[in-house]
Design an enzyme around this catalytic site. Structure first.
Site, short mmCIF file in Angstrom:
data_model
loop_
_atom_site.label_atom_id
_atom_site.label_comp_id
_atom_site.label_asym_id
_atom_site.label_seq_id
_atom_site.Cartn_x
_atom_site.Cartn_y
_atom_site.Cartn_z
CG ASP A 1 10.31 -22.40 88.95
OD1 ASP A 1 10.04 -23.55 89.33
OD2 ASP A 1 11.22 -22.15 88.14
CE1 TYR B 1 18.95 -22.53 85.37
CE2 TYR B 1 17.42 -20.71 85.47
CZ TYR B 1 18.43 -21.40 84.82
OH TYR B 1 18.89 -20.93 83.63
CG ASP C 1 -2.19 -1.13 89.92
OD1 ASP C 1 -2.60 -0.20 89.18
OD2 ASP C 1 -2.81 -1.50 90.94
CE1 TYR D 1 14.37 -18.60 86.62
CE2 TYR D 1 13.72 -19.91 88.51
CZ TYR D 1 13.88 -19.77 87.15
OH TYR D 1 13.55 -20.81 86.32
CO CO Z 1 17.36 -22.12 81.76
#
Ligand code: CO
Length: 661
Positions: A314, A398, A457, A400
């Site tokens: 994604d 979806y 980093d 996130y």
């Molecule tokens: Co899922």
């Protein structure tokens, strides 16, 4: 100390650039686009995958003093529609020159948001698709939803050397209907994303490869306009900050309590934190030079039909930043919020501003520390706060939701809250589902994982760091352990890249420390942070399979590399249709030394998602993430100097309002 701030919360980060790590402004994106178009000559077919800040060398950034002139360079990736390959290079934004142009004949750019609905339109316009829809008794093509999944690299004849979307189909019953409740099974279209030509309509039912599966028609609504009833709302719970928040923002520089950092953003990664440091005893101590969630992949676990093609990166195949939401005050964000707009490029090389893409606020984080002395009958209690920098991305079905937390005690936490709608397929109601869960009659959610990779980093007390593996072992019973109680930590320096390909080991309570061998704490040990890998997961993709080969980063929870400016993404720079030849497995095969060096940590973690009926029709958020905790970084509890305070707005049940006004 950090450079002085104006203290004002003013402010939208305006068009001015005040630091070498500030993301490109809209004006800079447009200028870079103009320069690149001139360089490649006329023609409307030049497409811009990426225009972003080319981050200057660390030495340049570290040497920068406030107010000094800033050299600005943009990095670009462009392609010609209908031709394979990608040109990359850099634009000097001051003199308008192009440098470092390279042509990558096998690279294929990510799918851009502007292409989503064109892919759908191409599929729906094809007579074979229309016939397949008609065969399923669906009368209205305007209600058909075709989602543009990336196609992976499966060696399917006819898809070679093209940029392809392989689509899955759902049916929308009304304007606000949740179409993921109505999967149309066994119908997929391969679309060339460069030409929008339909390469193939796969009707696996009419081809006899699978039985007909009815489209489940029961509604699975979540839109408030369609939900029939709501529970009684709870009483208001307001976050009140009568004197405003305790953080200050100047451009992209953020300061709060003992922390300071710069907030960045890119179309590929979304949120970026730069130069995260903690000031204590008058000394500003660096911890992270740069941190981001640099890649993710969602492998689905069913071999049925063509669902094996669902293995989507994604971040690298669509761009987490390009798909970021504009956040809503009082819904996404609670309390006193400072928003930052994000600027990304569009396909034409113009700038697209995502208003309120980044949310900054502070939260109560519960108890910090406490002790009651039963002899003196005295109690000391302190409460903890955290600063939150967040952004939310929607990728198709979806969501996130990405949160970086900085706690007053020096802990840095990253959390992903995954929500949205699980990917659905249709099934015969009640039939066994060896690879999924029937979440509603005739609707199956397949087993899958979400595997993320953070690029960290590090610069703990300076650039030269080492990683130490800490295994806890029990001693055998015997003369050195007569009572059988002995256990201790065994520390091993991970000296080279191959040695630093590591996985968690619960039997050893394994953790990793990032130490600065040249900096000592009060007890003479190297100062250190510890990675708490609380969401490490076991991968199930076969590493030799077509999807596993492209997702090499998921097979270790920890990788360590020496810093290299062109090693940015753990599965490689160009992910769409990638071969797996680029990325962490290839880089670390060189086995470069990573001891007492400028190192980058890569941490793979994620969600193991066995869909539940409770995930339907929309999934309550589930979370995963990791922490970086000081472990010998401070000489004592850094919260010992928290002032004793009592929150005056709090009251006990039955009390009269106690506030002293
Ligand atoms: Co899922």
């Amino acid at each position: 100390m950090a450079p002085a701030l104006d203290g004002a919360l003013a402010a939208k980060s305006g068009p001015t650039v005040s630091h070498p790590l500030d993301p490109l402004t809209a004006e800079e994106v447009v200028r870079a686009g103009d320069v690149v178009r001139r360089h490649f000559g006329p023609g409307a077919d030049l497409m811009f995958e990426t225009i972003e800040l080319a981050e200057p060398d660390k030495a340049v950034v570290r040497a920068h003093v406030a107010g000094a002139p800033i050299a600005r360079t943009a990095r670009f990736a462009v392609y010609r529609r209908g031709a394979t390959g990608v040109w990359t290079g850099r634009v000097d934004l001051a003199d308008g020159t192009v440098a470092g142009v390279a042509f990558l004949p096998d690279a294929r750019p990510m799918i851009s948001p502007e292409e989503f609905l064109r892919i759908e339109a191409a599929a729906k316009a094809h007579p074979d698709f229309q016939a397949a829809i008609a065969r399923r008794g669906i009368a209205r093509m305007d209600r058909v939803c075709v989602d543009p999944w990336t196609a992976g690299n499966f060696g399917v004849p006819g898809e070679e050397n093209r940029r392809v979307a392989y689509t899955f189909v759902w049916l929308r019953l009304g304007e606000f209907d949740n179409h993921y409740a109505h999967p149309v099974e066994g119908l997929n279209v391969a679309v060339d994303v460069d030409t929008f030509a339909v390469l193939r309509v796969d009707d696996h039912v009419s081809a006899g490869r699978m039985p007909a599966v009815p489209v489940p028609m029961a509604p699975g609504e979540y839109d408030h306009a369609l939900l029939a009833r709501f529970r009684e709302p709870l009483k208001p719970l307001d976050v009140v900050q009568p004197e405003g928040p305790s953080f200050t923002v100047a451009g992209n520089h953020l300061r709060w309590d003992n922390w300071d950092l710069r907030v960045g953003f890119s179309g590929r990664e979304g949120l970026i934190l730069h130069q995260v440091a903690y000031t204590i005893d008058g000394r500003r101590r660096p911890i992270l030079y740069r941190a981001s969630m640099a890649e993710m992949v969602v492998p689905y676990g069913t071999p049925e039909g063509v669902h094996y093609r669902k293995n989507v990166f994604d971040s690298g195949e669509y761009g987490f930043g390009k798909l970021a939401n504009s956040l809503a005050l009082g819904c996404d964000c609670l309390g006193h919020i400072h928003y930052v707009d994000a600027v990304v490029n569009d396909l034409a090389g113009a700038a697209r501003t995502i208003p309120k893409a980044i949310c900054i606020h502070e939260e109560d984080a519960g108890l910090a520390w406490k002790h009651f002395d039963f002899r003196s009958n005295r109690t000391e209690t302190r409460r903890l706060r955290r600063l939150v920098v967040s952004s939310i991305t929607t990728v198709g079905n979806y969501e996130y939701c990405c949160y970086w937390y900085l706690y007053q005690d020096g802990t840095i936490e990253f959390e992903v809250k995954a929500t949205g709608i699980i990917n659905t397929a249709a099934c015969i109601p009640g039939a066994p589902q060896p690879f999924g869960t029937e979440v509603a009659p005739g609707v199956v959610g397949h087993i899958h994982q979400h595997v993320f990779c953070a690029r960290l980093d590090m610069e703990v007390d300076g650039p030269a760091n080492s990683v130490v593996e800490c295994d806890t072992v029990a001693l055998p019973m015997g003369p050195d352990n007569p009572m059988g109680n002995a256990f201790r930590v065994v520390e091993t320096v991970l000296a080279t890249e191959r040695a630093a390909r590591r996985r968690v080991d619960f039997a050893k309570m394994r953790s990793w420390k990032i130490v600065n061998p040249g900096a000592r704490n009060a007890v003479g040990k190297p100062t250190a942070y510890r990675l708490e890998a609380g969401s490490a997961i076991q991968p199930y993709l076969d590493p030799e399979g077509p999807s596993g080969r492209r997702a090499g980063f998921i097979y270790n929870h920890l990788w360590v590399t020496p810093f290299a400016g062109d090693e940015r993404y753990p599965a490689g720079e160009f992910m769409n249709h990638s071969t797996g030849d680029d990325g962490l497995p290839a880089w670390t095969a060189r086995d470069r030394p990573v001891e007492n060096a400028d190192i980058v940590l890569w941490h793979s973690f994620g969600l193991h998602h066995l869909p539940r009926t409770e995930d339907y029709p929309v999934q309550p958020r589930v979370t995963c993430g990791f922490k970086l905790m000081p472990a010998g970084f401070f000489d004592r509890n850094p919260l010992i100097d928290l002032p004793p305070e009592t929150n005056r707005a709090s009251r006990a049940a039955g009390d009269a309002p106690s506030c002293c006004g």
